[in-house]
Enzyme design. Structure first.
Site, PDB file in Angstrom:
ATOM      1  N   LYS A 191      12.861  -8.588  11.597  1.00 56.73           N
ATOM      2  CA  LYS A 191      13.687  -9.131  10.518  1.00 56.73           C
ATOM      3  C   LYS A 191      13.789  -8.046   9.443  1.00 56.73           C
ATOM      4  CE  LYS A 191      13.926 -11.009   6.856  1.00 56.73           C
ATOM      5  NZ  LYS A 191      14.681 -10.433   5.717  1.00 56.73           N
ATOM      6  N   GLU A 267       1.219  -4.633   4.781  1.00 57.25           N
ATOM      7  CA  GLU A 267       1.339  -3.292   4.171  1.00 57.25           C
ATOM      8  C   GLU A 267       2.110  -3.519   2.879  1.00 57.25           C
ATOM      9  OE1 GLU A 267       0.132  -0.830   6.091  1.00 57.25           O
ATOM     10  OE2 GLU A 267       0.122  -1.788   8.045  1.00 57.25           O
ATOM     11  N   CYS A 301       6.465   3.030  -1.835  1.00 53.16           N
ATOM     12  CA  CYS A 301       5.245   2.252  -2.076  1.00 53.16           C
ATOM     13  C   CYS A 301       4.125   3.148  -2.594  1.00 53.16           C
ATOM     14  CB  CYS A 301       4.808   1.568  -0.792  1.00 53.16           C
ATOM     15  SG  CYS A 301       4.668   2.704   0.593  1.00 53.16           S
ATOM     16  N   GLU A 400       3.878  -2.780 -10.276  1.00 50.55           N
ATOM     17  CA  GLU A 400       4.705  -1.845  -9.517  1.00 50.55           C
ATOM     18  C   GLU A 400       6.149  -1.968  -9.992  1.00 50.55           C
ATOM     19  OE1 GLU A 400       5.407  -2.772  -5.350  1.00 50.55           O
ATOM     20  OE2 GLU A 400       5.103  -0.665  -4.850  1.00 50.55           O
TER      21      GLU A 400
HETATM   22  P1  NAD Z   1       9.827  -8.092  -0.368  1.00 53.29           P
HETATM   23  O1  NAD Z   1       8.457  -8.597  -0.247  1.00 53.29           O
HETATM   24  O2  NAD Z   1      10.743  -8.714  -1.361  1.00 53.29           O
HETATM   25  O3  NAD Z   1      10.589  -8.206   1.016  1.00 53.29           O
HETATM   26  C1  NAD Z   1      10.106  -7.593   2.198  1.00 53.29           C
HETATM   27  C2  NAD Z   1      10.641  -8.347   3.395  1.00 53.29           C
HETATM   28  O4  NAD Z   1      10.123  -9.671   3.354  1.00 53.29           O
HETATM   29  C3  NAD Z   1      12.162  -8.480   3.433  1.00 53.29           C
HETATM   30  O5  NAD Z   1      12.605  -8.390   4.769  1.00 53.29           O
HETATM   31  C4  NAD Z   1      12.384  -9.875   2.891  1.00 53.29           C
HETATM   32  O6  NAD Z   1      13.573 -10.487   3.338  1.00 53.29           O
HETATM   33  C5  NAD Z   1      11.172 -10.599   3.444  1.00 53.29           C
HETATM   34  N1  NAD Z   1      10.801 -11.796   2.685  1.00 53.29           N
HETATM   35  C6  NAD Z   1      10.950 -12.002   1.355  1.00 53.29           C
HETATM   36  N2  NAD Z   1      10.499 -13.237   1.040  1.00 53.29           N
HETATM   37  C7  NAD Z   1      10.059 -13.807   2.183  1.00 53.29           C
HETATM   38  C8  NAD Z   1       9.496 -15.063   2.512  1.00 53.29           C
HETATM   39  N3  NAD Z   1       9.321 -15.998   1.596  1.00 53.29           N
HETATM   40  N4  NAD Z   1       9.154 -15.298   3.789  1.00 53.29           N
HETATM   41  C9  NAD Z   1       9.333 -14.355   4.736  1.00 53.29           C
HETATM   42  N5  NAD Z   1       9.900 -13.158   4.502  1.00 53.29           N
HETATM   43  C10 NAD Z   1      10.243 -12.881   3.235  1.00 53.29           C
HETATM   44  O7  NAD Z   1       9.713  -6.532  -0.605  1.00 53.29           O
HETATM   45  P2  NAD Z   1      10.887  -5.487  -0.826  1.00 53.29           P
HETATM   46  O8  NAD Z   1      11.389  -5.609  -2.216  1.00 53.29           O
HETATM   47  O9  NAD Z   1      11.849  -5.573   0.311  1.00 53.29           O
HETATM   48  O10 NAD Z   1      10.118  -4.104  -0.619  1.00 53.29           O
HETATM   49  C11 NAD Z   1       9.460  -3.431  -1.620  1.00 53.29           C
HETATM   50  C12 NAD Z   1       7.960  -3.610  -1.487  1.00 53.29           C
HETATM   51  O11 NAD Z   1       7.520  -3.099  -0.236  1.00 53.29           O
HETATM   52  C13 NAD Z   1       7.204  -2.822  -2.536  1.00 53.29           C
HETATM   53  O12 NAD Z   1       6.182  -3.622  -3.056  1.00 53.29           O
HETATM   54  C14 NAD Z   1       6.629  -1.659  -1.749  1.00 53.29           C
HETATM   55  O13 NAD Z   1       5.478  -1.091  -2.326  1.00 53.29           O
HETATM   56  C15 NAD Z   1       6.364  -2.290  -0.434  1.00 53.29           C
HETATM   57  N6  NAD Z   1       6.226  -1.287   0.623  1.00 53.29           N
HETATM   58  C16 NAD Z   1       4.987  -1.071   1.149  1.00 53.29           C
HETATM   59  C17 NAD Z   1       4.820  -0.103   2.141  1.00 53.29           C
HETATM   60  C18 NAD Z   1       3.462   0.154   2.751  1.00 53.29           C
HETATM   61  O14 NAD Z   1       3.403   0.762   3.799  1.00 53.29           O
HETATM   62  N7  NAD Z   1       2.362  -0.283   2.137  1.00 53.29           N
HETATM   63  C19 NAD Z   1       5.914   0.627   2.596  1.00 53.29           C
HETATM   64  C20 NAD Z   1       7.157   0.370   2.041  1.00 53.29           C
HETATM   65  C21 NAD Z   1       7.304  -0.598   1.056  1.00 53.29           C
END
Ligand code: NAD
Length: 500
Positions: A191, A267, A301, A400
């Protein structure tokens, strides 16, 4: 010999035909409800595609296809060397489609085309190629039992793997999940983020073209609270690899508890500390901090968003960062000279600007940037922004931001530096800059982070694990350790009877 003319990315973008349908059971499919959502570019607001709005029924179909593919062993049952060949063909297809994939990534999430070409596509290909190569090198174990028994410890694919990924490195984050999962013989339902679904869909097309059997890799685009939640709550998903925010990561654990206790690997976010001591190469540290912070619009991240600098070199450090600012001015992401692109969407732009306002309100000193620019383009651009005089209890030091905002915090001695660095809910990465080898090791040991860099940052390779501690998550992507998340250890006991 004449060199070919540089590609005109605007012309190429105008000529792109984008299919926004899901990939389920080996075919492109509209959502069961027929609904779509608009995928718009953060570069200029142009409509890129109507993308299938996947919901529970679409996820059910994708999981059923993945389960069927797993149970009849059309992929898991192939000899590992055969899986490797198919995955390698996929990588060749990805590299052949480099320009198209890079363009999609840039249009979809706003990063400079230069980086999409030089970083995202090649690193995704390297990741998938590395796991392909590993497919036939995973050995089992025999346990040191007595003469009357043989205990085999083998690794088996877990079955159906769900993967939910963010928008900041869409293709690369997907590849970190897909590489080990597919190499180990699992079936996957991916997804992608609703903010950047396009390259994931193309990756699935290319997988089918390479010969990955139908149903083995399914991609269901949609919103988090619809497709994402349905996947995370699904009773027939065996393991879930999640990359995203800490807020959503909490939900993943709840979903597992409310459903089938699927194993969840998170992650999550970061607020990485970059600690510069007085004996460091301050000019290089400043250049590196600026580069790592402003790369990808600060939407990384592991961005070093909390820079802790010894008070005696802090002014020189800030000057060094400011000297870098001209290199990081926002520009047209489709221009190959641009190094800072567009923020992914209007919501994220508002978030970044809100944090900048909080920095001002709480008394930090904005010494560079701080404004939205290029507004007439219709896109979402923010200047590289530097706050000096930040305290570790300020909002911009604790939360963040996920935008091009660097905070400088001054410290007095090593003990204070370590205390401040560790005083965070996050623990993804950290850096220590010093010429003193004892201090380098001492501080590296004391910092609570999944990765600690010494006198550099962002050194990275598929061979090393990537992941955090504390609220940055528990999983490790990349390296052979990633196989732990997508395989089960099975023990098989055999009785060895004595000679009659
Ligand atoms: P997000 O948590 O908003 O969304 C991530 C994914 O989760 C998306 O596909 C989104 O549609 C899905 N999602 C959102 N709400 C959901 C729910 N209620 N149920 C199931 N799925 C859901 O994060 P984002 O804004 O897309 O990404 C940024 C974040 O990702 C930052 O916090 C960043 O630090 C983190 N990140 C971490 C790493 C790592 O390896 N640690 C790498 C890249 C990004």
């Amino acid at each position: 010999m004449t060199t070919p003319p540089a590609p005109n990315w605007h012309e190429r973008a105008a000529a792109l035909a984008i299919d926004g349908r899901a990939v389920i059971a080996g075919e492109r499919r509209a959502a069961v409800t027929g609904e779509t959502f608009e995928c718009r570019s953060p570069i200029d607001g142009r409509l890129l595609a109507a993308v299938a709005r996947g919901r529970g029924e679409d996820v059910d179909a994708a999981v059923a296809a993945a389960r069927a593919a797993f149970e009849d062993r059309r992929w898991a049952g192939k000899p590992p060397a055969a899986r490797k060949k198919v995955l390698q063909r996929w990588v060749e297809g990805i590299l052949a489609a480099r320009d198209e994939l890079a363009l999609l990534e840039t249009l979809d999430m706003g990063k400079p085309i230069r980086d999409a070409l030089a970083v995202d596509v090649p690193l995704a290909a390297r990741c998938l190629g590395w796991y392909a190569e590993a497919a036939d090198k995973l050995y089992g174990e025999t346990a040191p039992t007595g003469d009357d028994a043989l205990a085999l410890i083998t690794r088996e694919p877990v079955g159906v793997v769900g993967a939910i990924v963010p928008w900041n490195y869409p293709m690369l984050m997907a590849s970190w999940k897909l590489g080990p999962a597919l190499a180990a013989g699992n079936s996957v339902v991916l997804k992608p983020s609703e903010k950047s679904p396009l390259t994931a869909l193309r990756l699935a097309d290319l997988a089918l073209e390479a010969g990955i059997p139908p149903g083995v890799l399914n991609v269901v685009p949609g919103y988090g609270h619809e497709a994402g939640e349905a996947l995370a709550l699904h009773m027939d998903v065996d393991a879930l690899g999640f990359t995203g925010s800490t807020r959503t990561g909490r939900r993943m654990l709840e979903y597992a508890g409310r459903s089938n206790l699927k194993r969840v690997y998170n992650e999550l976010g970061g607020k990485s500390a970059f600690v510069v001591f007085a004996d460091a190469d301050v000019a290089r540290a400043a250049r590196t901090a600026a580069g790592s912070m402003f790369f990808n619009q600060g939407e990384s991240c592991n961005a070093p968003s909390r820079v802790l600098v010894h008070e005696s070199v802090a002014d020189a450090f800030v000057e060094g960062v400011l000297a870098q600012a001209p290199r990081w001015q926002p520009g047209d992401p489709l221009d190959a000279a641009t190094s800072l692109g567009a923020i992914v969407d209007e919501t994220q732009l508002a978030t970044v600007l809100r944090y900048i306002a909080a920095g001002h309100d709480e008394g930090a000193r904005c010494v560079a940037g701080g404004r939205r620019v290029r507004e007439s383009s219709g896109g979402f651009f923010v200047e590289p922004t530097v706050f000096d005089g930040v305290r570790n209890d300020m909002t911009i030091a604790r939360e963040e931001i996920f935008g091009p905002v660097l905070s400088v915090i001054r410290f007095h001695d090593e003990a204070e530096a370590v205390r401040l660095a560790n005083d965070s809910a996050y623990g993804l990465q950290a850096a220590v800059w010093t010429d003193n080898v004892h201090r380098a090791h001492r501080v590296a040991r004391a910092l609570r982070a999944g990765t600690v860099h010494v006198n550099q940052y962002d050194e990275d390779d598929i061979t090393v694990p990537f992941g955090g501690v504390k609220q940055s998550g528990n999983g490790r992507d990349k390296s052979l350790h990633a196989f732990d998340k997508v395989t089960e250890l099975k023990t098989t006991w055999l009785r060895i009877a004595p000679a009659a």
